[in-house]
Design a protein around this motif. Structure first.
Motif, short mmCIF file in Angstrom:
data_model
loop_
_atom_site.label_atom_id
_atom_site.label_comp_id
_atom_site.label_asym_id
_atom_site.label_seq_id
_atom_site.Cartn_x
_atom_site.Cartn_y
_atom_site.Cartn_z
N ARG A 57 -2.88 -7.42 5.73
CA ARG A 57 -3.78 -8.05 4.76
C ARG A 57 -3.21 -9.36 4.25
NH1 ARG A 57 -5.92 -2.89 1.22
NH2 ARG A 57 -7.24 -2.05 2.87
N ARG A 58 -1.91 -9.37 4.00
CA ARG A 58 -1.26 -10.59 3.53
C ARG A 58 -1.35 -11.69 4.60
NH1 ARG A 58 5.03 -11.36 1.84
NH2 ARG A 58 4.79 -13.44 1.01
N ALA A 59 -1.13 -11.31 5.86
CA ALA A 59 -1.21 -12.29 6.95
C ALA A 59 -2.64 -12.78 7.15
CB ALA A 59 -0.69 -11.68 8.24
N ALA A 69 -0.76 7.93 11.45
CA ALA A 69 -1.35 7.58 10.15
C ALA A 69 -0.33 6.87 9.27
CB ALA A 69 -1.87 8.85 9.46
N ALA A 70 0.91 7.32 9.29
CA ALA A 70 1.96 6.67 8.48
C ALA A 70 2.21 5.25 8.99
CB ALA A 70 3.24 7.49 8.53
N GLY A 71 2.21 5.05 10.29
CA GLY A 71 2.40 3.71 10.84
C GLY A 71 1.26 2.77 10.49
N ASP A 72 0.05 3.29 10.56
CA ASP A 72 -1.12 2.47 10.18
C ASP A 72 -1.06 2.08 8.71
OD1 ASP A 72 -2.21 2.42 12.68
OD2 ASP A 72 -3.68 4.00 12.29
N GLY A 118 1.48 -0.59 7.94
CA GLY A 118 1.14 -1.92 8.43
C GLY A 118 -0.01 -2.58 7.70
N LEU A 119 -0.70 -1.86 6.83
CA LEU A 119 -1.86 -2.43 6.15
C LEU A 119 -1.51 -3.60 5.24
CD1 LEU A 119 -4.13 0.61 5.24
CD2 LEU A 119 -4.60 -1.23 6.83
#
Length: 75
Positions: A61-63, A50-53, A56-57
């Motif tokens: 989103r920026r990409a 969950a912390a990794g997800d 990476g959000l």
């Protein structure tokens, strides 16, 4: 129904005694054993996922908003 009794780590004469014909690698005659309860292992793994997800959000989103042709043109 009562939960099963917890195992305790006890140093007994049997764990201290070395058998003359056996080779020991140093880890097997230790007074303590390392054990991780499976439930805790699952919880730690899920929290890590969950912390990794979550981490990476924002970059994802920026990409996703980035114009690919414009990004290639600037390089």
């Amino acid at each position: 129904m009562a939960p099963p009794p917890r195992r305790t780590l006890r140093r007994t004469a049997a764990t201290r005694r070395r058998s003359p014909g056996k080779a020991f690698d140093g880890a097997s005659d230790s007074a303590f054993a390392f054990a991780v309860p499976p439930g805790r292992l699952v919880v730690v793994a899920l929290v890590g996922l969950a912390a990794g997800d979550r981490a990476g959000l924002r970059p994802a989103r920026r990409a996703a908003r980035l114009d690919v042709l414009r990004a290639i043109a600037t390089e």
